[in-house]
Design a protein around this motif. Structure first.
Motif, short mmCIF file in Angstrom:
data_model
loop_
_atom_site.label_atom_id
_atom_site.label_comp_id
_atom_site.label_asym_id
_atom_site.label_seq_id
_atom_site.Cartn_x
_atom_site.Cartn_y
_atom_site.Cartn_z
N UNK A 186 -89.64 1.73 -29.37
CA UNK A 186 -90.73 0.82 -29.03
C UNK A 186 -90.42 0.04 -27.75
N UNK A 187 -89.17 -0.42 -27.61
CA UNK A 187 -88.79 -1.15 -26.41
C UNK A 187 -88.91 -0.26 -25.17
N UNK A 188 -88.49 0.98 -25.31
CA UNK A 188 -88.60 1.92 -24.20
C UNK A 188 -90.04 2.19 -23.83
N UNK A 189 -90.90 2.29 -24.86
CA UNK A 189 -92.33 2.52 -24.60
C UNK A 189 -92.94 1.36 -23.83
N UNK A 190 -92.60 0.13 -24.25
CA UNK A 190 -93.14 -1.05 -23.57
C UNK A 190 -92.67 -1.09 -22.12
N UNK A 191 -91.40 -0.80 -21.89
CA UNK A 191 -90.84 -0.85 -20.54
C UNK A 191 -91.50 0.19 -19.63
N UNK A 192 -91.65 1.40 -20.13
CA UNK A 192 -92.22 2.47 -19.32
C UNK A 192 -93.70 2.23 -19.04
N UNK A 193 -94.41 1.77 -20.03
CA UNK A 193 -95.83 1.51 -19.81
C UNK A 193 -96.03 0.32 -18.87
N UNK A 194 -95.05 -0.58 -18.83
CA UNK A 194 -95.11 -1.66 -17.84
C UNK A 194 -95.04 -1.08 -16.43
N UNK A 234 -86.27 4.04 -16.86
CA UNK A 234 -85.43 3.19 -17.72
C UNK A 234 -85.96 3.12 -19.14
N UNK A 235 -87.28 3.01 -19.28
CA UNK A 235 -87.86 2.97 -20.61
C UNK A 235 -87.63 4.27 -21.36
N UNK A 236 -87.75 5.40 -20.65
CA UNK A 236 -87.53 6.69 -21.29
C UNK A 236 -86.08 6.85 -21.73
N UNK A 237 -85.14 6.42 -20.89
CA UNK A 237 -83.72 6.52 -21.24
C UNK A 237 -83.41 5.63 -22.44
N UNK A 238 -84.00 4.43 -22.48
CA UNK A 238 -83.78 3.52 -23.60
C UNK A 238 -84.26 4.15 -24.91
N UNK A 239 -85.42 4.81 -24.85
CA UNK A 239 -85.94 5.48 -26.04
C UNK A 239 -85.04 6.65 -26.44
N UNK A 240 -84.51 7.36 -25.46
CA UNK A 240 -83.63 8.48 -25.76
C UNK A 240 -82.34 8.01 -26.41
N UNK A 241 -81.82 6.88 -25.96
CA UNK A 241 -80.59 6.33 -26.56
C UNK A 241 -80.82 5.96 -28.02
N UNK A 242 -82.00 5.46 -28.32
CA UNK A 242 -82.31 5.12 -29.71
C UNK A 242 -82.28 6.37 -30.57
N UNK A 243 -82.80 7.47 -30.03
CA UNK A 243 -82.78 8.72 -30.77
C UNK A 243 -81.37 9.25 -30.96
N UNK A 244 -80.52 9.14 -29.94
CA UNK A 244 -79.14 9.61 -30.07
C UNK A 244 -78.36 8.74 -31.04
N UNK A 245 -78.62 7.43 -31.03
CA UNK A 245 -77.94 6.54 -31.97
C UNK A 245 -78.28 6.89 -33.41
N UNK A 246 -79.55 7.27 -33.64
CA UNK A 246 -79.95 7.64 -34.99
C UNK A 246 -79.22 8.90 -35.45
N UNK A 247 -79.12 9.89 -34.55
CA UNK A 247 -78.43 11.13 -34.89
C UNK A 247 -76.95 10.87 -35.15
N UNK A 248 -76.33 10.00 -34.31
CA UNK A 248 -74.91 9.69 -34.48
C UNK A 248 -74.66 9.02 -35.81
N UNK A 249 -75.51 8.06 -36.21
CA UNK A 249 -75.32 7.36 -37.47
C UNK A 249 -75.51 8.29 -38.67
N UNK A 250 -76.45 9.23 -38.55
CA UNK A 250 -76.67 10.16 -39.64
C UNK A 250 -75.47 11.09 -39.82
#
Length: 293
Positions: A122-130, A274-290
């Protein structure tokens, strides 16, 4: 083919797409539907020759007609919207908005079964749409028709995100089917062109060269290499690499003298990437935790 090799092949699509805006501008004044017909005809024709040379035509018989319809609609729809956007709005700004598709893929994939939409998405989406909003705000009143061009660019981003997400579920479809997607898109575009547009052909060597370059690269080979990458390579790594496309595309336009390196353009590009990279990091963090769990 190894996973790393497939990933590297997929990277080539991102590099080719960074040239899409430049060649589209150089192809003016060819109208969007005719441009689609010409480029997809070249790309599909080359793909068909490749299948003939490699004996891959037989594998296409088992592909359902619904898949062919989906592929043709996705390729045709995205590029019609993209080409139209770059005809109606400043190419660098419209291109940046169209390249919101990597972010949209990340955000929408979080809503799929088995996935989770996290705060980073969500944070990445807000940043990119800004960043996109900054482009639109700066272009209001600057160019007649720019608002329509920006809208079409955003619809193009939505179209390619949807196409890519559904394609993730079609891993069993052979890459050779992309040639049929391209040829079907060319036929659709040609029919629509005859009904809706006045023909305007490329001007001189530059115009025809741009058409050929589009058909061989960003609207041809790139679809085949991207298909190989997403089906056999590291999809997360490829997704992250896609976030470089808007920056590379804008840089190419600036170097070619098609766009000016304004502060607003630089900030917008940084916000979107930057917003796209932030969103991608969130996805990688989820995979790492799983995996850790």
């Amino acid at each position: 083919m190894t996973r790393n090799t497939a990933t590297l092949i997929g990277f080539s699509a991102v590099a080719l797409w960074s040239l899409l805006a430049l060649f589209t501008v150089a192809s003016a004044p060819v109208p969007p539907l005719l441009l689609n017909a010409l480029c997809f005809g070249i790309g599909g024709g080359v793909g068909l020759v490749w299948l003939l040379c490699t004996g891959g035509l037989g594998q296409l018989r088992g592909v359902p007609l619904s898949v062919y319809a989906f592929g043709a609609a996705g390729l045709f729809g995205y590029h019609f919207l993209y080409f139209s956007a770059l005809r109606l709005a400043p190419p660098a700004e419209a291109g940046l908005i169209a390249y919101l598709w990597p972010l949209l893929i990340v955000v929408f994939s979080g809503l799929l079964p088995g996935e989770r939409l996290r705060a980073g998405h969500l944070a990445g989406a807000v940043l990119a749409f800004a960043g996109a909003a900054l482009i639109v705000a700066g272009g209001i009143g600057a160019l007649e028709g720019a608002g329509a061009g920006y809208t079409l660019a955003f619809l193009a981003a939505l179209t390619w995100a949807g196409y890519s997400l559904v394609s993730r579920r079609l891993g069993h479809v052979p890459t050779g089917a992309v040639a049929v997607f391209c040829l079907a898109s060319s036929v659709l575009a040609a029919i629509a062109h005859l009904a809706l547009e006045n023909p305007q052909w490329p001007q001189g060597i530059t115009g025809w060269g741009a058409i050929l370059a589009l058909g061989l690269g960003p609207v041809g080979l790139a679809f085949f290499t991207w298909d190989i990458g997403v089906k056999r390579g590291d999809i997360q790594l490829l997704g992250t690499a896609s976030y470089a496309a808007p920056l590379l595309s804008t840089l190419v336009l600036v170097i070619a003298g098609v766009a000016r390196a304004t502060p607003v353009l630089a900030v917008s590009a940084a916000l979107i990437a930057g917003g796209a990279v932030l969103a991608a990091r969130a996805g990688r963090d989820r995979v790492r935790r799983s995996k850790d769990g």
